[in-house]
Design a protein around this motif. Structure first.
Motif, short mmCIF file in Angstrom:
data_model
loop_
_atom_site.label_atom_id
_atom_site.label_comp_id
_atom_site.label_asym_id
_atom_site.label_seq_id
_atom_site.Cartn_x
_atom_site.Cartn_y
_atom_site.Cartn_z
N LEU A 274 41.76 61.61 6.94
CA LEU A 274 41.32 61.57 8.17
C LEU A 274 39.81 61.08 7.85
O LEU A 274 39.30 60.37 9.01
CB LEU A 274 40.95 62.99 8.22
CG LEU A 274 40.40 63.47 9.74
CD1 LEU A 274 40.93 62.94 10.67
CD2 LEU A 274 40.45 65.19 9.86
N GLN B 253 41.47 66.08 3.56
CA GLN B 253 40.31 65.88 4.33
C GLN B 253 40.74 63.92 3.92
O GLN B 253 40.23 63.66 5.09
CB GLN B 253 39.48 65.99 5.01
CG GLN B 253 39.53 67.45 5.09
CD GLN B 253 40.69 67.79 7.08
OE1 GLN B 253 39.52 66.65 7.43
NE2 GLN B 253 41.83 68.55 6.78
N LYS C 242 35.33 62.70 13.81
CA LYS C 242 35.47 63.29 13.06
C LYS C 242 37.03 64.50 14.19
O LYS C 242 38.00 65.08 13.29
CB LYS C 242 35.71 64.41 11.67
CG LYS C 242 36.62 65.07 10.97
CD LYS C 242 35.96 65.48 9.71
CE LYS C 242 36.32 66.49 9.04
NZ LYS C 242 36.85 67.32 9.25
N GLU D 127 40.64 64.63 15.03
CA GLU D 127 41.51 66.11 14.13
C GLU D 127 41.61 66.43 15.39
O GLU D 127 43.58 67.53 15.39
CB GLU D 127 40.57 67.02 13.72
CG GLU D 127 40.46 67.01 12.12
CD GLU D 127 39.02 67.43 12.06
OE1 GLU D 127 39.08 68.02 11.01
OE2 GLU D 127 38.02 67.95 12.89
#
Length: 117
Positions: free
Chosen positions: A50, A47, A112, A116
């Motif tokens: 991101l 992750q 976040k 996503e």
């Protein structure tokens, strides 16, 4: 402001706010301070990109706060840095910083999730 600050082994000032340690980093050269909310979010493996995108977006959108990934790429930290000219200005900026830190974890998770999708 009613908090019970302590000094750690490195000489940094810290206190507890909403069950998180807040650090106040100062220097002897000027009236500049850095308030830190360390490691408020743990990064899951895979992750990293991101999370760095979320940090970048929040830092751009929140004028007062810097959000960044630590050197190990395992957690996210937030800071607020400012100069102050009086105790009153320091207290005002500190209160605002704590308000923002109080919601930073939630804002981080929401941003976040948004990215996503």
């Amino acid at each position: 402001m009613g908090y019970r600050p302590e000094i750690d082994d490195d000489g940094d000032i810290y206190f507890w706010y909403q069950m998180k340690a807040i650090y106040v980093l100062t220097n002897d050269k000027d009236d500049y301070v850095s308030i830190m909310l360390p490691q408020f979010y743990d990064i899951d493996e895979g992750q990293e990109a991101l999370v760095m995108t979320v940090c970048n977006k929040l830092t751009r959108e929140m004028k007062m706060i810097k959000v960044f990934v630590d050197q190990t790429f395992k957690s996210v930290t937030g800071t607020c840095e400012f100069f102050y000219s009086s105790e009153e200005i320091f207290e005002q900026n500190m209160a605002r910083t704590l308000e923002v830190f109080g919601v930073l974890r939630t804002l981080f998770r929401l941003k976040k999730k948004e990215l996503e999708s």
